[in-house]
Enzyme design. Structure first.
Site, PDB file in Angstrom:
ATOM      1  N   LYS A  11       1.244   4.784   6.887  1.00  9.38           N
ATOM      2  CA  LYS A  11       0.485   5.584   5.916  1.00  9.38           C
ATOM      3  C   LYS A  11       1.022   7.008   5.891  1.00  9.38           C
ATOM      4  O   LYS A  11       1.786   7.422   6.759  1.00  9.38           O
ATOM      5  CB  LYS A  11      -1.011   5.632   6.284  1.00  9.38           C
ATOM      6  N   SER A  14       0.802  -1.229   0.000  1.00 12.46           N
ATOM      7  CA  SER A  14       0.000   0.000   0.000  1.00 12.46           C
ATOM      8  C   SER A  14       0.832   1.275   0.000  1.00 12.46           C
ATOM      9  O   SER A  14       0.322   2.338  -0.330  1.00 12.46           O
ATOM     10  CB  SER A  14      -0.969   0.017   1.188  1.00 12.46           C
TER      11      SER A  14
END
Length: 173
Positions: A80, A40
């Site tokens: 993230k 991701s």
């Protein structure tokens, strides 16, 4: 054992004990490591890379746009990028990210990641929360689709360095 040998041995033991205590304190309160799982955050971070993160930084300052953070959730931790701060309005239109109506420069993304950023929002980030996204926008589980808004208390550090594999060593910004 002579008195001189005992003193030398004791000096070595004190040095080892101090080194262990210092390492423990640094690991507990200042720096830790995390392993990137999944794709991701590609192309910025790759699965299997080990990153060192700064645990104390957010006691001194607030998280900011673009920082790569470690998010702790009960089941697992996530790596993230902070996209929006509390009270910001987030929107993605035509593969472009807008914060408070202004188009954002996302030079850290490659073209396929930009094209993988689908329309979203607009949404307002609640007080004391953050909006995060992975750099691999088409497959990232993030604030858009599963993680939701991130509470400030869930952000446990800012990623600073890739420390493994050694050939990938470098800053994570």
């Amino acid at each position: 054992m002579s008195e001189e040998a005992k003193n030398e041995w004791w000096e070595w033991m004190k040095a080892i004990i101090i080194a262990i205590l210092l390492a423990f304190l640094l690991r507990t309160f200042f720096f830790a490591t995390s392993i990137v799982e999944g794709v991701s955050m590609n192309p910025t971070l790759e699965s299997g890379e080990r990153v060192m993160f700064n645990k104390i930084i957010y006691y001194l300052e607030e998280p900011s746009y673009g920082e790569i953070v470690i998010i702790h959730r009960p089941v697992k931790s996530y790596v993230k990028r902070i996209i929006a701060l509390p009270n910001d309005i987030v929107e993605v239109r035509d593969h472009k990210l807008y914060i408070n109506g202004q188009e954002q420069d996302e030079s850290y993304l490659d073209e396929s990641s930009i094209q993988g950023t689908t329309n979203y929002g607009p949404v307002k980030v609640p007080e004391d929360h953050y909006f995060v996204m992975g750099d691999n926008r088409s497959i990232s589980k993030d604030s858009r689709n599963g993680l939701g808004f991130i509470e400030e208390s869930e952000i446990i550090g800012r990623s600073e360095l890739v420390i493994y594999p050694f050939n990938e060593w470098g800053m994570t910004r």
